[in-house]
Write an enzyme that holds these catalytic residues in place. Structure first.
Site, PDB file in Angstrom:
ATOM      1  N   ASP A   8       0.876  -1.168   0.000  1.00  0.00           N
ATOM      2  CA  ASP A   8       0.000   0.000   0.000  1.00  0.00           C
ATOM      3  C   ASP A   8       0.917   1.224   0.000  1.00  0.00           C
ATOM      4  O   ASP A   8       2.113   1.112   0.286  1.00  0.00           O
ATOM      5  CB  ASP A   8      -0.895  -0.022   1.236  1.00  0.00           C
ATOM      6  CG  ASP A   8      -1.832   1.169   1.306  1.00  0.00           C
ATOM      7  OD1 ASP A   8      -2.335   1.601   0.257  1.00  0.00           O
ATOM      8  OD2 ASP A   8      -2.040   1.681   2.425  1.00  0.00           O
ATOM      9  N   ASP A  10      -0.218   5.069   0.968  1.00  0.00           N
ATOM     10  CA  ASP A  10      -0.516   6.017   2.039  1.00  0.00           C
ATOM     11  C   ASP A  10      -0.482   5.329   3.398  1.00  0.00           C
ATOM     12  O   ASP A  10      -1.203   4.362   3.632  1.00  0.00           O
ATOM     13  CB  ASP A  10      -1.897   6.644   1.817  1.00  0.00           C
ATOM     14  CG  ASP A  10      -1.955   7.444   0.533  1.00  0.00           C
ATOM     15  OD1 ASP A  10      -1.371   8.529   0.491  1.00  0.00           O
ATOM     16  OD2 ASP A  10      -2.564   6.963  -0.449  1.00  0.00           O
ATOM     17  N   GLU A  17      -1.347   9.928   5.512  1.00  0.00           N
ATOM     18  CA  GLU A  17      -2.687   9.801   6.074  1.00  0.00           C
ATOM     19  C   GLU A  17      -2.962  10.849   7.147  1.00  0.00           C
ATOM     20  O   GLU A  17      -4.075  11.365   7.245  1.00  0.00           O
ATOM     21  CB  GLU A  17      -2.879   8.387   6.647  1.00  0.00           C
ATOM     22  CG  GLU A  17      -2.862   7.286   5.618  1.00  0.00           C
ATOM     23  CD  GLU A  17      -4.100   7.237   4.759  1.00  0.00           C
ATOM     24  OE1 GLU A  17      -4.433   8.272   4.131  1.00  0.00           O
ATOM     25  OE2 GLU A  17      -4.735   6.183   4.695  1.00  0.00           O
ATOM     26  N   ALA A  41      -9.451   8.242  10.222  1.00  0.00           N
ATOM     27  CA  ALA A  41      -8.367   7.331   9.865  1.00  0.00           C
ATOM     28  C   ALA A  41      -8.719   5.894  10.220  1.00  0.00           C
ATOM     29  O   ALA A  41      -8.455   4.964   9.456  1.00  0.00           O
ATOM     30  CB  ALA A  41      -7.076   7.748  10.554  1.00  0.00           C
ATOM     31  N   SER A 106      -2.754   0.923  -4.475  1.00  0.00           N
ATOM     32  CA  SER A 106      -3.271   1.944  -3.568  1.00  0.00           C
ATOM     33  C   SER A 106      -4.699   2.339  -3.904  1.00  0.00           C
ATOM     34  O   SER A 106      -5.155   2.200  -5.041  1.00  0.00           O
ATOM     35  CB  SER A 106      -2.361   3.184  -3.665  1.00  0.00           C
ATOM     36  OG  SER A 106      -2.915   4.281  -2.980  1.00  0.00           O
ATOM     37  N   ASP A 109      -5.604   7.944  -6.412  1.00  0.00           N
ATOM     38  CA  ASP A 109      -5.578   8.069  -7.862  1.00  0.00           C
ATOM     39  C   ASP A 109      -4.142   8.100  -8.368  1.00  0.00           C
ATOM     40  O   ASP A 109      -3.209   8.450  -7.636  1.00  0.00           O
ATOM     41  CB  ASP A 109      -6.298   9.346  -8.297  1.00  0.00           C
ATOM     42  CG  ASP A 109      -7.810   9.230  -8.156  1.00  0.00           C
ATOM     43  OD1 ASP A 109      -8.302   8.134  -7.820  1.00  0.00           O
ATOM     44  OD2 ASP A 109      -8.503  10.238  -8.389  1.00  0.00           O
ATOM     45  N   ASP A 165      -1.718  -0.712   6.123  1.00  0.00           N
ATOM     46  CA  ASP A 165      -1.894  -0.014   7.401  1.00  0.00           C
ATOM     47  C   ASP A 165      -3.348   0.078   7.838  1.00  0.00           C
ATOM     48  O   ASP A 165      -3.624   0.548   8.936  1.00  0.00           O
ATOM     49  CB  ASP A 165      -1.328   1.411   7.300  1.00  0.00           C
ATOM     50  CG  ASP A 165      -2.189   2.301   6.425  1.00  0.00           C
ATOM     51  OD1 ASP A 165      -2.637   3.367   6.901  1.00  0.00           O
ATOM     52  OD2 ASP A 165      -2.431   1.935   5.262  1.00  0.00           O
TER      53      ASP A 165
END
Length: 230
Positions: A8, A10, A17, A41, A106, A109, A165
Site C-alpha cells: 500500500d 498512504d 494519512e 483514519a 493503492s 488516484d 496499514d
C-alpha cells in the site's frame, strides 16, 4: 511460498494519512459532518474517496458528490503535500534491500501517487508497477486493485504478501487470497491499533519500518547485508 510483495502507499510508504484526514476533518463540517481525524483514519484508512463518501452519505443522510469532494480535497492536499509530505523513515532503505519483485497497489488516484512518490523520492522503486483503485470497479476492501497488480505483473495471488496499514486493506488482501502484514509506522496509527489489523486478518503487525524490515528478513525477502538484488 511468498515470492512477491505488494505495498500500500498512504500510511505505509509515505506519511500522508495524517495530512489527508486532517483535511477531511476541516472540509466535512461544510456538509454538516463533524468527525475527528483519528476517527476518520480508523474508519476510512485505505478506502477510496468514492467509497468513503458513499458511506458518509448513508450514515449522515447527506448528498455529497464524491467527485466534487475529492477534487476539493485533492487541491488542498496538493498544496500541503508539496511542503509537508515525507516518506516514512526507513522505507527507502527497506525497498532497496528487497530480494523479490514488488509493486504498489493503492486506493489513491494515479496522479496523486505520481506526485507523492516524486516528492518523497520513491518513484524509482516502482516504475511500471503502480496500481490504483482508479483502474478498477471497486476499491478496498474489495480485492480488485491487488488482483490487478498481481495479474499485470504475472504473479499468482498466493505468492504475494501485502503490506497494509488499514483494516480495509488487510481485508482486501485476504479476499484476494494473499498474505498480509499490518503496519503501524504512520503518524496516524498507534500501538493500540494492532488489534484492529489482526482482527481484519493480518498475520503480523509491524510497529515501524525497522520491525517490518526484521520480519521480511526472517521470511527471506530481504538480504542479510541489505544489498538487495545487487
Amino acid at each position: 511460498m511468498t515470492r512477491h510483495i505488494i505495498f500500500d502507499c498512504d500510511g505505509v510508504l509515505i506519511d500522508s494519512e495524517i495530512l489527508s484526514f486532517a483535511v477531511d476533518e476541516r472540509m466535512l463540517p461544510e456538509y454538516s459532518i463533524t468527525l475527528g481525524a483519528a476517527e476518520l483514519a480508523r474508519t476510512f484508512g485505505g478506502v477510496a474517496y468514492r467509497e468513503m463518501v458513499a458511506e458518509l452519505n448513508a450514515r449522515f443522510g447527506t448528498d455529497i458528490d464524491p467527485a466534487a469532494y475529492q477534487q476539493q480535497c485533492e487541491a488542498e492536499l496538493a498544496r500541503l503535500f508539496a511542503t509537508d509530505l515525507r516518506a516514512i523513515a526507513g522505507m527507502a532503505e527497506l525497498l532497496g534491500g528487497l530480494t523479490v519483485p514488488f509493486a504498489l497497489a493503492s486506493g489513491s488516484d494515479l496522479a496523486r501517487l505520481d506526485q507523492c512518490l516524486s516528492i518523497t523520492g520513491l518513484s524509482e522503486f516502482f516504475e511500471g508497477r503502480i496500481f490504483s483503485a482508479q483502474q478498477v470497479t471497486r476499491g478496498k476492501p474489495a480485492p480488485d486493485v491487488f488482483l490487478l497488480a498481481a495479474k499485470t505483473c504475472g504473479w499468482e495471488p498466493e505468492s504475494c504478501l501485502v503490506i497494509e496499514d488499514s483494516p480495509s486493506g488487510v481485508i482486501a488482501a485476504g479476499a484476494a487470497g494473499m498474505r498480509c502484514v499490518g503496519f503501524l509506522g504512520g503518524a496516524h496509527r498507534n500501538a493500540g491499533d494492532e488489534g484492529i489489523l489482526r482482527d481484519a486478518g493480518a498475520e503480523y503487525v509491524a510497529g515501524s519500518s525497522a520491525d517490518l524490515h526484521r520480519y521480511l528478513r526472517e521470511l527471506g525477502l530481504i538480504s542479510r547485508n541489505g544489498d538487495g538484488r545487487g
